[in-house]
Design a protein around this motif. Structure first.
Motif, PDB file in Angstrom:
ATOM      1  N   PHE A  35       2.571  -5.698   2.338  1.00  0.00           N
ATOM      2  CA  PHE A  35       3.257  -4.548   2.146  1.00  0.00           C
ATOM      3  C   PHE A  35       3.398  -4.191   3.377  1.00  0.00           C
ATOM      4  O   PHE A  35       2.493  -4.457   4.567  1.00  0.00           O
ATOM      5  CB  PHE A  35       2.428  -3.455   1.781  1.00  0.00           C
ATOM      6  N   LYS A  36       4.455  -3.659   4.515  1.00  0.00           N
ATOM      7  CA  LYS A  36       4.200  -2.864   5.176  1.00  0.00           C
ATOM      8  C   LYS A  36       3.986  -1.289   4.791  1.00  0.00           C
ATOM      9  O   LYS A  36       3.868  -0.703   3.219  1.00  0.00           O
ATOM     10  CB  LYS A  36       5.892  -2.688   5.807  1.00  0.00           C
ATOM     11  N   ASP A  37       3.176  -0.401   5.027  1.00  0.00           N
ATOM     12  CA  ASP A  37       3.111   1.057   5.193  1.00  0.00           C
ATOM     13  C   ASP A  37       3.484   1.361   4.222  1.00  0.00           C
ATOM     14  O   ASP A  37       3.993   2.755   3.540  1.00  0.00           O
ATOM     15  CB  ASP A  37       2.705   2.404   6.965  1.00  0.00           C
ATOM     16  N   ARG A  38       5.165   1.875   4.321  1.00  0.00           N
ATOM     17  CA  ARG A  38       5.633   2.416   3.470  1.00  0.00           C
ATOM     18  C   ARG A  38       5.694   1.685   2.444  1.00  0.00           C
ATOM     19  O   ARG A  38       6.022   3.427   1.424  1.00  0.00           O
ATOM     20  CB  ARG A  38       7.394   2.662   4.569  1.00  0.00           C
ATOM     21  N   HIS A  39       5.418   1.309   2.316  1.00  0.00           N
ATOM     22  CA  HIS A  39       6.131   0.456   0.996  1.00  0.00           C
ATOM     23  C   HIS A  39       4.499   0.999  -0.456  1.00  0.00           C
ATOM     24  O   HIS A  39       5.299   1.468  -0.767  1.00  0.00           O
ATOM     25  CB  HIS A  39       5.582  -1.394   0.540  1.00  0.00           C
ATOM     26  N   ARG A  40       3.787   1.079   0.610  1.00  0.00           N
ATOM     27  CA  ARG A  40       2.189   1.476   0.050  1.00  0.00           C
ATOM     28  C   ARG A  40       2.780   3.328  -0.713  1.00  0.00           C
ATOM     29  O   ARG A  40       2.821   3.957  -1.362  1.00  0.00           O
ATOM     30  CB  ARG A  40       1.029   1.707   0.308  1.00  0.00           C
ATOM     31  N   GLU A  41       3.198   3.629   0.544  1.00  0.00           N
ATOM     32  CA  GLU A  41       3.766   5.435   0.732  1.00  0.00           C
ATOM     33  C   GLU A  41       4.876   5.729  -0.985  1.00  0.00           C
ATOM     34  O   GLU A  41       4.819   6.593  -0.887  1.00  0.00           O
ATOM     35  CB  GLU A  41       4.120   5.848   1.843  1.00  0.00           C
ATOM     36  N   ASP A  42       5.313   4.391  -1.022  1.00  0.00           N
ATOM     37  CA  ASP A  42       6.117   4.317  -1.664  1.00  0.00           C
ATOM     38  C   ASP A  42       5.866   4.485  -3.329  1.00  0.00           C
ATOM     39  O   ASP A  42       6.533   4.458  -4.038  1.00  0.00           O
ATOM     40  CB  ASP A  42       7.375   4.182  -1.569  1.00  0.00           C
ATOM     41  N   GLY A  43       4.503   3.809  -3.172  1.00  0.00           N
ATOM     42  CA  GLY A  43       4.158   4.332  -4.719  1.00  0.00           C
ATOM     43  C   GLY A  43       4.372   2.451  -4.837  1.00  0.00           C
ATOM     44  O   GLY A  43       3.648   2.139  -6.048  1.00  0.00           O
ATOM     45  N   TYR A  44       4.831   1.878  -4.172  1.00  0.00           N
ATOM     46  CA  TYR A  44       4.181  -0.135  -4.426  1.00  0.00           C
ATOM     47  C   TYR A  44       2.634   0.039  -4.103  1.00  0.00           C
ATOM     48  O   TYR A  44       1.990   0.112  -3.747  1.00  0.00           O
ATOM     49  CB  TYR A  44       5.293  -0.677  -3.293  1.00  0.00           C
ATOM     50  N   VAL A  45       2.261  -1.122  -5.375  1.00  0.00           N
ATOM     51  CA  VAL A  45       0.970  -1.819  -5.700  1.00  0.00           C
ATOM     52  C   VAL A  45       0.939  -3.203  -5.737  1.00  0.00           C
ATOM     53  O   VAL A  45       1.546  -3.668  -6.453  1.00  0.00           O
ATOM     54  CB  VAL A  45      -0.232  -0.116  -6.529  1.00  0.00           C
ATOM     55  N   LEU A  46      -0.176  -4.182  -5.214  1.00  0.00           N
ATOM     56  CA  LEU A  46      -0.361  -5.680  -5.719  1.00  0.00           C
ATOM     57  C   LEU A  46      -1.171  -5.296  -6.514  1.00  0.00           C
ATOM     58  O   LEU A  46      -2.639  -4.892  -6.354  1.00  0.00           O
ATOM     59  CB  LEU A  46      -0.534  -5.666  -3.890  1.00  0.00           C
ATOM     60  N   LEU A  47      -0.568  -6.024  -8.104  1.00  0.00           N
ATOM     61  CA  LEU A  47      -1.674  -6.025  -9.110  1.00  0.00           C
ATOM     62  C   LEU A  47      -2.837  -6.904  -9.027  1.00  0.00           C
ATOM     63  O   LEU A  47      -3.283  -6.846  -9.327  1.00  0.00           O
ATOM     64  CB  LEU A  47      -0.992  -5.951 -10.127  1.00  0.00           C
ATOM     65  N   CYS A  48      -2.587  -8.383  -7.658  1.00  0.00           N
ATOM     66  CA  CYS A  48      -3.702  -8.976  -7.927  1.00  0.00           C
ATOM     67  C   CYS A  48      -5.135  -8.719  -7.060  1.00  0.00           C
ATOM     68  O   CYS A  48      -5.777  -9.041  -7.051  1.00  0.00           O
ATOM     69  CB  CYS A  48      -2.737 -10.584  -7.147  1.00  0.00           C
ATOM     70  N   ILE A  49      -4.732  -7.623  -6.047  1.00  0.00           N
ATOM     71  CA  ILE A  49      -5.817  -7.681  -5.609  1.00  0.00           C
ATOM     72  C   ILE A  49      -6.222  -5.471  -6.074  1.00  0.00           C
ATOM     73  O   ILE A  49      -7.065  -5.269  -5.336  1.00  0.00           O
ATOM     74  CB  ILE A  49      -5.409  -7.258  -3.821  1.00  0.00           C
ATOM     75  N   ALA A  50      -5.801  -4.818  -7.052  1.00  0.00           N
ATOM     76  CA  ALA A  50      -5.346  -3.787  -6.846  1.00  0.00           C
ATOM     77  C   ALA A  50      -6.471  -3.681  -8.513  1.00  0.00           C
ATOM     78  O   ALA A  50      -6.001  -3.426  -9.196  1.00  0.00           O
ATOM     79  CB  ALA A  50      -4.079  -2.924  -6.779  1.00  0.00           C
ATOM     80  N   SER A  51      -7.318  -2.501  -7.912  1.00  0.00           N
ATOM     81  CA  SER A  51      -7.972  -2.206  -9.727  1.00  0.00           C
ATOM     82  C   SER A  51      -8.231  -1.280  -9.192  1.00  0.00           C
ATOM     83  O   SER A  51      -7.882   0.243  -8.644  1.00  0.00           O
ATOM     84  CB  SER A  51      -9.376  -1.835  -9.232  1.00  0.00           C
ATOM     85  N   PRO A  52      -7.726  -0.037 -10.644  1.00  0.00           N
ATOM     86  CA  PRO A  52      -7.742   1.625 -10.470  1.00  0.00           C
ATOM     87  C   PRO A  52      -9.056   2.309 -10.589  1.00  0.00           C
ATOM     88  O   PRO A  52      -9.970   2.024 -10.764  1.00  0.00           O
ATOM     89  CB  PRO A  52      -7.357   1.521 -12.074  1.00  0.00           C
ATOM     90  N   ARG A  53      -8.995   3.407 -10.187  1.00  0.00           N
ATOM     91  CA  ARG A  53      -9.508   4.644 -10.341  1.00  0.00           C
ATOM     92  C   ARG A  53      -9.327   5.754 -10.826  1.00  0.00           C
ATOM     93  O   ARG A  53     -10.335   6.901 -10.807  1.00  0.00           O
ATOM     94  CB  ARG A  53     -10.043   4.841  -8.463  1.00  0.00           C
ATOM     95  N   THR A  54      -7.769   5.495 -11.800  1.00  0.00           N
ATOM     96  CA  THR A  54      -7.424   6.503 -13.030  1.00  0.00           C
ATOM     97  C   THR A  54      -6.734   5.662 -13.335  1.00  0.00           C
ATOM     98  O   THR A  54      -6.366   5.093 -13.200  1.00  0.00           O
ATOM     99  CB  THR A  54      -7.259   7.789 -11.480  1.00  0.00           C
TER     100      THR A  54
END
Ligand code: FES
Length: 125
Positions: free
Chosen positions: A86-105
Motif C-alpha cells: 500500500f501507499k499511505d493514501r490506500h490506508r487512509e481510504d480504509g483499505y486493509v491487507l487481510l493477510c497481516i491485519a488483526s482486528p482491534r474492534t
C-alpha cells in the motif's frame, strides 16, 4: 485471547461473520472456519488479499461530505508487519491487507478479488 466479530461482505451480497482473535489475521481466521479469501504472498507485499473497511465499532462509515476517512483503519487493525503493498493514501481510504491485519474492534469489511481491482483501476482515489 480477545476476539472480535468481523463481518466479511462479498460483492454478490453474501456475508459471513467470524470471530477473529487478536493474535491471528483475518485471513488466518477465515481459513480456520473454511472460508476462502484471495491471497498471494501472505507477507503484505502483493495486495491480493486487500479488503476495504466499511465500518468499525464506534466509528462512522463516512462524514457525508465526500470524505471516506471516517473509519480509522489504524484504530481498527494492528498489522504484523508493514503493509508494503500500500501507499499511505490506500490506508487512509480504509483499505486493509487481510493477510497481516488483526482486528482491534468488531467491524465490517468488503472482501473478494474485486476490492484489489479497485486499487489497480483507480490508484489515486
Ligand atoms: S497476500 Fe499478499 S499482501 Fe496479503
Amino acid at each position: 485471547m480477545t476476539s472480535h466479530d468481523v463481518t466479511l461482505e462479498w460483492p454478490d451480497g453474501r456475508t459471513r461473520t467470524i470471530a477473529v482473535r487478536e493474535d491471528e489475521t483475518v485471513l488466518e481466521a477465515a481459513e480456520r472456519v473454511g472460508i476462502a479469501l484471495p491471497f498471494g504472498c501472505r507477507t503484505g507485499a502483493c495486495g491480493t488479499c486487500t479488503g476495504r473497511l466499511l465500518e468499525a465499532e464506534g466509528t462512522e462509515p463516512g462524514d457525508g461530505a465526500g470524505n471516506s476517512g471516517g473509519v480509522d483503519i489504524e484504530a481498527a487493525f494492528a498489522h504484523r508487519r508493514p503493509p508494503r503493498a500500500f501507499k499511505d493514501r490506500h490506508r487512509e481510504d480504509g483499505y486493509v491487507l487481510l493477510c497481516i491485519a488483526s482486528p482491534r474492534t468488531s467491524c465490517r469489511i468488503a472482501v473478494g478479488s474485486s476490492v484489489h481491482t479497485e486499487l489497480m483501476e483507480n490508484p489515486w482515489k
